[in-house]
Scaffold this active site. Structure first.
Site, short mmCIF file in Angstrom:
data_model
loop_
_atom_site.label_atom_id
_atom_site.label_comp_id
_atom_site.label_asym_id
_atom_site.label_seq_id
_atom_site.Cartn_x
_atom_site.Cartn_y
_atom_site.Cartn_z
N HIS A 76 0.43 -1.48 -0.16
CA HIS A 76 0.19 -0.04 0.17
C HIS A 76 0.69 1.13 -0.32
CE1 HIS A 76 -4.51 -2.08 -0.31
NE2 HIS A 76 -3.53 -2.48 1.02
N ASP A 106 -8.39 5.16 -7.19
CA ASP A 106 -7.72 5.37 -8.19
C ASP A 106 -8.19 6.15 -8.98
OD1 ASP A 106 -8.96 3.73 -8.84
OD2 ASP A 106 -7.25 2.70 -9.77
#
Length: 183
Positions: A76, A106
């Site tokens: 991450h 995203d």
């Protein structure tokens, strides 16, 4: 100072402090803490303004390709680095011609004043440059959908976003590389 004056000033000082705290919270709510880009609310206000004032404006939707795989493979922290780098590249591309935001995850968004002055090829190239992360070259890729506001019968932000989203989905369908304008 008279004690009565002090007592009457204290509530004013309290309200001033409270107002300052609320203003800071509102400003924070309009900026994404990871990327520093505008959040949906902050970006939307600016986008409405640009669309009203600039008839050649365009709305872009940007979605990172294979982001989950990057997160799963490299962790991450690497995913966060990819989000920050994407935000920086989009912000730099917009420059003084527009403004960028992060919708969440995203997915990014931008509005530019003049689509003809915006080099979409340069944006696509920037979004596809690998990211150096701790000595490892992480592949970055993004699909970009574009809607020229002038192509809409009524220049409404919601319609521009829907058209840009459809164009982005079409770009993803073409092999997850490049950008596509709505038609």
């Amino acid at each position: 100072m008279d004690p009565h004056t002090t007592v009457s000033i204290l509530p004013l000082v309290g309200w001033a402090l409270h107002g300052g705290i609320l203003a800071r919270r509102l400003a924070c709510a309009r900026r994404d803490p990871l990327t520093g880009l505008h959040t949906r609310a902050g970006w939307t206000d600016r986008a409405h303004h640009l669309i009203r004032r600039h008839p050649h404006a365009a709305v872009l939707l940007v979605d990172l390709d294979r982001f989950k795989a990057l997160n799963d493979t490299h962790g991450h922290a690497a995913g966060d680095a990819a989000l920050v780098e994407t935000a920086d590249r989009l912000r730099a591309w917009c420059g003084r011609n527009g403004t960028a935001g992060r919708l969440g995850g995203d997915e990014f968004v931008a509005v530019v004043r003049d689509l003809a002055a915006a080099d979409l090829g340069a944006l696509t190239a920037a979004l596809h440059r690998p990211l150096d992360y701790g000595g490892v070259s992480l592949p970055l890729a993004a699909s970009v959908g574009v809607c020229a506001v002038a192509d809409l019968s009524v220049p409404v932000l919601a319609d521009a976003l829907a058209a840009a989203d459809a164009a982005m989905c079409a770009a993803k369908g073409r092999g997850r590389r490049g950008s596509r304008a709505s038609r």
